[in-house]
Design a protein around this motif. Structure first.
Motif, PDB file in Angstrom:
ATOM      1  N   TYR A 128       0.751  -1.379  -0.083  1.00  0.00           N
ATOM      2  CA  TYR A 128       0.012   0.041  -0.039  1.00  0.00           C
ATOM      3  C   TYR A 128       0.680   1.292  -0.115  1.00  0.00           C
ATOM      4  O   TYR A 128       0.825   2.206  -0.735  1.00  0.00           O
ATOM      5  N   PHE A 129       1.928   1.022   0.764  1.00  0.00           N
ATOM      6  CA  PHE A 129       2.877   2.415   0.826  1.00  0.00           C
ATOM      7  C   PHE A 129       3.363   2.707  -0.444  1.00  0.00           C
ATOM      8  O   PHE A 129       3.457   3.980  -1.059  1.00  0.00           O
ATOM      9  N   TYR A 130       3.995   1.748  -1.263  1.00  0.00           N
ATOM     10  CA  TYR A 130       4.704   1.909  -2.634  1.00  0.00           C
ATOM     11  C   TYR A 130       3.609   2.574  -3.588  1.00  0.00           C
ATOM     12  O   TYR A 130       3.987   3.399  -4.320  1.00  0.00           O
ATOM     13  N   TYR A 131       2.481   1.825  -3.409  1.00  0.00           N
ATOM     14  CA  TYR A 131       1.293   2.140  -4.562  1.00  0.00           C
ATOM     15  C   TYR A 131       0.859   3.533  -4.086  1.00  0.00           C
ATOM     16  O   TYR A 131       0.947   4.387  -5.177  1.00  0.00           O
ATOM     17  N   GLN A 132       1.108   4.017  -2.990  1.00  0.00           N
ATOM     18  CA  GLN A 132       0.740   5.585  -2.616  1.00  0.00           C
ATOM     19  C   GLN A 132       1.665   6.322  -3.090  1.00  0.00           C
ATOM     20  O   GLN A 132       1.500   7.563  -3.603  1.00  0.00           O
ATOM     21  N   LYS A 133       3.039   6.160  -2.781  1.00  0.00           N
ATOM     22  CA  LYS A 133       4.161   6.688  -3.682  1.00  0.00           C
ATOM     23  C   LYS A 133       4.024   7.080  -5.100  1.00  0.00           C
ATOM     24  O   LYS A 133       4.255   8.206  -5.565  1.00  0.00           O
ATOM     25  N   ALA A 134       3.776   5.815  -5.748  1.00  0.00           N
ATOM     26  CA  ALA A 134       3.652   5.635  -7.089  1.00  0.00           C
ATOM     27  C   ALA A 134       2.422   6.654  -7.730  1.00  0.00           C
ATOM     28  O   ALA A 134       2.654   7.448  -8.686  1.00  0.00           O
ATOM     29  N   GLU A 135       1.501   6.616  -6.952  1.00  0.00           N
ATOM     30  CA  GLU A 135       0.320   7.348  -7.389  1.00  0.00           C
ATOM     31  C   GLU A 135       0.663   9.028  -7.230  1.00  0.00           C
ATOM     32  O   GLU A 135      -0.096   9.657  -8.202  1.00  0.00           O
ATOM     33  N   ASN A 143      -0.716  11.504 -15.207  1.00  0.00           N
ATOM     34  CA  ASN A 143      -0.922  10.336 -16.210  1.00  0.00           C
ATOM     35  C   ASN A 143      -2.194   9.805 -15.306  1.00  0.00           C
ATOM     36  O   ASN A 143      -2.392   8.995 -14.401  1.00  0.00           O
ATOM     37  N   LYS A 144      -3.376  10.006 -16.087  1.00  0.00           N
ATOM     38  CA  LYS A 144      -4.716   9.531 -15.367  1.00  0.00           C
ATOM     39  C   LYS A 144      -4.768   8.040 -15.472  1.00  0.00           C
ATOM     40  O   LYS A 144      -5.344   7.557 -14.507  1.00  0.00           O
ATOM     41  N   GLU A 145      -4.394   7.299 -16.519  1.00  0.00           N
ATOM     42  CA  GLU A 145      -4.482   5.939 -16.618  1.00  0.00           C
ATOM     43  C   GLU A 145      -3.666   5.294 -15.321  1.00  0.00           C
ATOM     44  O   GLU A 145      -4.160   4.562 -14.652  1.00  0.00           O
ATOM     45  N   ARG A 146      -2.515   5.697 -15.070  1.00  0.00           N
ATOM     46  CA  ARG A 146      -1.699   5.129 -14.126  1.00  0.00           C
ATOM     47  C   ARG A 146      -2.267   5.537 -12.659  1.00  0.00           C
ATOM     48  O   ARG A 146      -2.077   4.653 -11.650  1.00  0.00           O
ATOM     49  N   ILE A 147      -2.786   6.641 -12.639  1.00  0.00           N
ATOM     50  CA  ILE A 147      -3.355   7.098 -11.434  1.00  0.00           C
ATOM     51  C   ILE A 147      -4.555   6.198 -11.029  1.00  0.00           C
ATOM     52  O   ILE A 147      -4.636   5.596  -9.963  1.00  0.00           O
ATOM     53  N   GLY A 148      -5.223   6.075 -11.905  1.00  0.00           N
ATOM     54  CA  GLY A 148      -6.623   4.992 -11.757  1.00  0.00           C
ATOM     55  C   GLY A 148      -5.991   3.441 -11.468  1.00  0.00           C
ATOM     56  O   GLY A 148      -6.537   3.008 -11.061  1.00  0.00           O
ATOM     57  N   ARG A 149      -4.725   3.070 -12.101  1.00  0.00           N
ATOM     58  CA  ARG A 149      -4.392   1.769 -11.987  1.00  0.00           C
ATOM     59  C   ARG A 149      -3.986   1.735 -10.563  1.00  0.00           C
ATOM     60  O   ARG A 149      -4.238   0.826  -9.593  1.00  0.00           O
ATOM     61  N   LEU A 151      -4.980   3.412  -7.768  1.00  0.00           N
ATOM     62  CA  LEU A 151      -6.317   3.412  -6.898  1.00  0.00           C
ATOM     63  C   LEU A 151      -6.799   2.326  -6.796  1.00  0.00           C
ATOM     64  O   LEU A 151      -7.295   1.640  -5.842  1.00  0.00           O
ATOM     65  N   PHE A 152      -7.042   1.592  -8.146  1.00  0.00           N
ATOM     66  CA  PHE A 152      -7.451   0.175  -8.129  1.00  0.00           C
ATOM     67  C   PHE A 152      -6.762  -0.584  -7.341  1.00  0.00           C
ATOM     68  O   PHE A 152      -7.230  -1.577  -6.665  1.00  0.00           O
ATOM     69  N   ASN A 153      -5.263  -0.510  -7.344  1.00  0.00           N
ATOM     70  CA  ASN A 153      -4.562  -1.567  -6.718  1.00  0.00           C
ATOM     71  C   ASN A 153      -4.676  -1.374  -5.079  1.00  0.00           C
ATOM     72  O   ASN A 153      -5.059  -2.449  -4.485  1.00  0.00           O
ATOM     73  N   LYS A 154      -4.995  -0.231  -4.760  1.00  0.00           N
ATOM     74  CA  LYS A 154      -5.124   0.050  -3.189  1.00  0.00           C
ATOM     75  C   LYS A 154      -6.442  -0.505  -2.845  1.00  0.00           C
ATOM     76  O   LYS A 154      -6.773  -1.061  -1.965  1.00  0.00           O
ATOM     77  N   ALA A 155      -7.458  -0.316  -3.991  1.00  0.00           N
ATOM     78  CA  ALA A 155      -9.033  -0.958  -3.605  1.00  0.00           C
ATOM     79  C   ALA A 155      -8.803  -2.413  -3.441  1.00  0.00           C
ATOM     80  O   ALA A 155      -9.606  -2.846  -2.787  1.00  0.00           O
ATOM     81  N   TYR A 156      -8.023  -3.099  -4.413  1.00  0.00           N
ATOM     82  CA  TYR A 156      -7.810  -4.385  -4.519  1.00  0.00           C
ATOM     83  C   TYR A 156      -7.383  -4.996  -2.913  1.00  0.00           C
ATOM     84  O   TYR A 156      -7.908  -5.944  -2.351  1.00  0.00           O
ATOM     85  N   LEU A 157      -6.181  -4.246  -2.546  1.00  0.00           N
ATOM     86  CA  LEU A 157      -5.747  -4.729  -1.330  1.00  0.00           C
ATOM     87  C   LEU A 157      -6.925  -4.620  -0.254  1.00  0.00           C
ATOM     88  O   LEU A 157      -7.059  -5.360   0.692  1.00  0.00           O
ATOM     89  N   LEU A 158      -7.491  -3.291  -0.065  1.00  0.00           N
ATOM     90  CA  LEU A 158      -8.753  -3.225   1.132  1.00  0.00           C
ATOM     91  C   LEU A 158      -9.687  -4.363   0.852  1.00  0.00           C
ATOM     92  O   LEU A 158     -10.245  -4.576   1.923  1.00  0.00           O
ATOM     93  N   PHE A 159     -10.128  -4.601  -0.360  1.00  0.00           N
ATOM     94  CA  PHE A 159     -11.053  -5.752  -0.561  1.00  0.00           C
ATOM     95  C   PHE A 159     -10.773  -7.058   0.079  1.00  0.00           C
ATOM     96  O   PHE A 159     -11.446  -7.507   0.802  1.00  0.00           O
ATOM     97  N   TYR A 160      -9.475  -7.479  -0.089  1.00  0.00           N
ATOM     98  CA  TYR A 160      -8.877  -8.742   0.544  1.00  0.00           C
ATOM     99  C   TYR A 160      -8.642  -8.567   2.116  1.00  0.00           C
ATOM    100  O   TYR A 160      -8.316  -9.750   2.683  1.00  0.00           O
TER     101      TYR A 160
END
Length: 669
Positions: A128-135, A143-149, A151-160
Motif C-alpha cells: 500500500y505504501f509503495y502504491y501510494q508513493k507511485a500514485e 498520467n490519469k491511466e496510471r493514477i487510476g491503476r 487507486l484500483f490496486n489499493k482498492a484491491y488490497l482493501l477488498f482482500y
C-alpha cells in the motif's frame, strides 16, 4: 565444444538479437523479442528463469539509459509472473536507483509500482505504501491511466482485507480518472471489483448492475484474439459472480442459465479448476430448482475435482455447498459432516468469512452444540472487527504520513520555477482538501459501521438472555418430571401392583382411585408438553419481540400504562440493521422521555407498514406535553433527530402544554 559453453553462447546471441530489436523499436516497449518468441514460450519455468538470469547478468555491463531501464522492467515483470518475487524485487529496486540517478520521474513511479507488487503476498502495508508513493508521482505527471491503476490496486488490497466500504471508495475514485481512457481491460477489472464490494455489503442490485457493465466490456475484449486464456478466465469468473448474486436474490433460473452459458467441453479439458467452480455452483442451483439427484452429483464431482487439483480454498466452498444442500433435504448427519470438514479447512486457511458461515449453519443444525458454535461465531466476529479496524488505521496512517514528493523532477523546476511553485501550491491545496473530505467520509462510514455493530451487540445480548431463559425453563420442566410426575407414577404403579391380586370390593374401589390418579398425572404431562412447545416457539428471534421487551422493561419502572403494537406482516429480515437499530433507539429514547417527564396515564408505541417501501413508527402519550418550539434541554429529542437523519428518515414531533406528545418517524426501506 563443452555443452555449458555452447549454452551460454546461444544465450548471449539471443540477448544480442534482443538488444538490437529494442534499439530498433524505441517507441514500442511492449514488443520485446524474447517475450514473444516461440522459443521462449516453449521453455518451462526453470528454463525461463535460467534465461532471464543470463539476461540480468549481461545487463550489468550496460549503460544507464532508457533502453536498459526498459529491459530491466521487462525482466522484473517476467520474474514476477514466474513467481520469483525476490528476484523481481531486486531488479525493481535496481531500476528505481538507476531512474533516480537520471531523475526519470516516470520510471521512478513505475519502479515503485513494481516494488509494491512484490510485497503483495507478504507485507500488504508495504504494498500500500509503495502504491501510494507511485500514485503521487503519477498525479504530478498528470498520467490519469496510471493514477487510476494505483487507486484500483489499493482498492484491491482493501477488498482482500475485508474493508469493503473503503475499497468501494477507492475504485470509484479510480473510475473518475479512467472514464476517458481507452483501456477496457482495466475498466473491466474496476467494475468487477466494485460489484464484488457491493456483493459483500449485500447490496445485490448494485452488484448486479456493475457485473453487467463488466460483461458489456468483456464482449468487446473477446474480439481481440490475444490473451485468450486470460479473457476466458474473466468470462467464467464473471458468470460465476453474476450467478452468485442471482442465487442470493433467489433467482435460481437466471443463475442456472448464466452458469450453463460457460459450461463447455473446452472448459473441462483446458481449465479444470474453472470447470469445477462452475459445476459446483450449478449443482447447488439445480437442487434449489428441484433437480436434487443431478445437482448432488454435480456438486460431488466438483468437490472431487477440486480436491484432486489441490485448490483448498475452492474445496472449502464446495464442502459448504454440500452441507447446505443436505440441510435443505433434512439430512442432518450428512450436512453436519460436510460443514465440519469445511469449517476445519477454513480455519486452517484462516478464511474468516468461510469460518463464520459454517459456524452459523452448524449452530442451526447441531442443536446439542449450538451454544458452543454461537460463542465461536461471536469470537471470530470480534476478532475480524479488530483486524479490520487495525488495517483501516494502518492504511489511513500510510495515506496521511507519506511525503507529498521530494524534488520529483528538478529538471522541470529549473525550466520554470514559478510555474512549478504554482503547481506545488495547487497540489498542497488539493491535498488538504482531499484529506479533509476523506476524514469526513471516513467519519460517516464509521458511524454506519458503529450502528451495524450496535445492532449486532443488541441481538447478541438478547439471544444470550433468551438462551439463559430457555435453559432455566428446561431445568424447571426436568425437575417437574423427575420430582413430581415420576414419583407419582412410581407410587401409583406400586399401589396397583399390590391391589392386582385382591378381588374384593374395597380393592376395586382403590384401583379406581389409582386410575383417577393416572388421569391427573396424564393432565400434568400434557401441561408440561405444552410448556415445552411454547418454549420452542419462543426461542426464535424476532425484532418485534425485541421491541416488545424494550416496552416491557420501561413499563416496570413507571405507573404509565404502556402499549406496543407491530404489524405482523412486516418482514424484519429484509430490513437493514442500521434502520432496525435506529427504530430501537428512538423507541428507547421516547419511552425514557415518557417515564421521566411526561407524567402520562397512557402511552402507545405502534409500528406499521403503510406500503412496501415505508415503515411508520408512532409514539403517543397523554402526558403534560411541552412547547414544541422550545424543546427543553436533556429531553433527548435531538438524539432522535440525529439518528433519523443518519438513515434519511422523516421525524416529526407534535406537542403542546397539557395536550400530550406525538412522535412520528417515517423510514424508507
Amino acid at each position: 565444444m563443452n555443452k555449458n559453453i555452447l549454452k551460454k553462447l546461444v544465450l548471449f546471441l539471443l540477448f544480442l538479437i534482443l538488444f538490437v530489436a529494442i534499439s530498433c523499436s524505441k517507441n514500442n516497449t511492449s514488443d520485446f523479442l524474447f517475450i514473444h518468441s516461440q522459443k521462449y514460450n516453449q521453455f518451462n519455468s526453470e528454463q525461463k528463469e535460467e534465461y532471464l538470469d543470463s539476461l540480468e547478468l549481461i545487463s550489468k555491463s550496460l549503460s544507464n539509459d532508457s533502453l536498459t531501464r526498459r529491459l530491466l522492467f521487462h525482466l522484473a515483470g517476467e520474474y514476477y509472473y514466474l513467481n520469483r518475487l525476490q528476484k523481481s524485487l531486486n531488479l525493481s529496486n535496481k531500476v528505481f536507483q538507476l531512474s533516480s540517478e537520471v531523475k526519470d520521474t516516470m520510471s521512478i513511479a513505475k519502479s515503485l509500482y513494481y516494488i509494491g507488487d512484490c510485497y503483495e503476498l507478504t507485507q500488504k502495508d508495504s504494498t500500500y505504501f509503495y502504491y501510494q508513493k507511485a500514485e503521487k508521482l503519477y498525479r504530478l505527471l498528470g498520467n490519469k491511466e496510471r493514477i487510476g491503476r494505483m487507486l484500483f490496486n489499493k482498492a484491491y488490497l482493501l477488498f482482500y482485507d475485508g474493508n469493503y466500504l473503503e475499497s468501494e471508495i477507492q475504485v470509484f475514485k479510480a473510475l473518475q480518472f479512467l472514464k476517458n481512457i481507452d483501456n477496457d481491460e482495466l475498466l473491466f477489472t474496476c467494475y468487477n471489483l466494485i460489484a464484488s464490494d457491493f456483493e459483500k455489503l449485500e447490496e445485490y442490485n448494485y452488484a448486479l448492475k456493475y457485473y453487467l457493465l463488466a460483461q458489456e466490456l468483456l464482449n468487446g475484449l473477446e474480439k481481440d484474439e490475444n490473451d485468450f486464456e486470460i479473457k476466458n478466465n474473466y468470462k467464467v469468473s464473471l458468470s460465476v459472480n453474476i450467478a452468485s448474486v442471482n442465487e442470493k436474490q433467489f433467482q435460481y433460473s437466471k443463475a442456472e442459465k448464466e452458469l450453463e452459458s460457460v459450461l463447455t467441453e473446452d472448459l473441462k479439458v483446458k481449465w479444470p479448476k474453472d470447470y469445477a467452480t462452475v459445476i459446483g455452483n450449478l449443482g447447488y442451483v439445480k437442487t434449489k430448482l428441484g433437480h436434487l439427484k443431478e445437482g448432488e452429483a454435480m456438486m460431488k464431482e466438483a468437490l472431487s475435482l477440486s480436491s484432486k487439483i489441490g485448490v483448498e480454498s475452492s474445496v472449502v466452498y464446495k464442502l459448504h455447498n454440500l452441507g447446505k444442500y443436505y440441510f435443505d433435504v433434512k439430512d442432518t448427519i450428512q450436512s453436519t459432516h460436510y460443514l465440519k470438514e469445511s469449517l476445519q479447512l477454513a480455519e486452517k486457511l484462516k478464511s474468516t468469512d468461510d469460518v463464520k458461515v459454517n459456524l452459523q449453519l452448524l449452530s442451526k443444525i447441531d442443536k446439542t452444540n449450538t451454544s458452543s458454535y454461537d460463542k465461536r461465531y461471536i469470537a471470530v466476529s470480534d476478532s475480524l472487527t479488530k483486524v479490520q479496524r487495525k488495517n483501516r488505521n494502518k492504511y489511513a496512517r500510510i495515506e496521511y504520513e507519506t511525503a507529498i514528493l521530494e524534488d520529483a523532477n528538478k529538471e522541470l523546476i529549473s525550466r520554470n520555477l514559478y510555474l512549478i511553485f504554482g503547481v506545488v501550491v495547487l497540489i498542497v491545496a488539493l491535498g488538504i482538501r482531499y484529506v479533509v473530505s476523506q476524514r469526513k467520509e471516513i467519519a460517516y462510514r464509521k458511524k454506519l459501521q458503529k450502528a451495524e455493530l450496535e445492532f449486532f451487540e443488541l441481538m447478541q445480548s438478547s439471544q444470550i438472555a433468551l438462551n439463559e431463559a430457555k435453559k432455566e425453563e428446561q431445568n424447571r420442566i426436568s425437575r417437574e418430571l423427575h420430582d413430581n410426575v415420576m414419583n407419582r407414577l412410581y407410587g401409583t404403579r406400586l399401589q396397583l401392583g399390590m391391589l392386582n391380586s385382591i378381588t374384593n370390593i374395597e380393592a376395586e374401589e382403590k384401583r379406581l382411585d389409582q386410575i383417577n390418579s393416572l388421569q391427573v398425572i396424564e393432565h400434568d404431562i400434557r401441561a408440561i408438553s405444552h410448556d415445552l412447545h411454547t418454549d420452542a416457539v419462543a426461542s426464535h428471534f424476532d425484532f418485534a419481540v425485541l421491541l416488545a421487551q424494550c416496552v416491557q422493561q420501561a413499563s416496570s419502572t413507571t405507573k404509565t400504562s404502556l402499549h406496543f403494537e407491530s404489524t405482523p406482516e412486516i418482514n424484519w429480515e429484509s430490513i437493514s440493521g442500521l434502520v432496525k437499530i435506529t427504530i430501537y433507539r428512538i423507541v428507547q429514547e421516547g419511552l425514557s422521555n415518557v417515564v421521566k417527564y411526561a407524567d402520562a396515564m397512557e402511552c402507545s408505541v405502534t409500528i406499521s407498514q403503510p406500503d412496501s417501501a415505508t415503515l411508520l413508527l408512532i409514539i403517543v402519550d397523554n402526558g403534560k406535553g411541552f412547547d414544541a418550539a422550545v424543546i427543553p434541554k436533556g429531553i433527548g429529542l435531538s438524539n432522535m433527530k440525529t439518528r433519523a437523519r443518519l438513515v434519511k428518515a422523516d421525524l416529526h414531533i407534535e406537542s403542546a402544554p397539557g395536550k400530550g406528545t406525538r412522535i412520528e418517524c417515517r423510514f424508507v426501506v
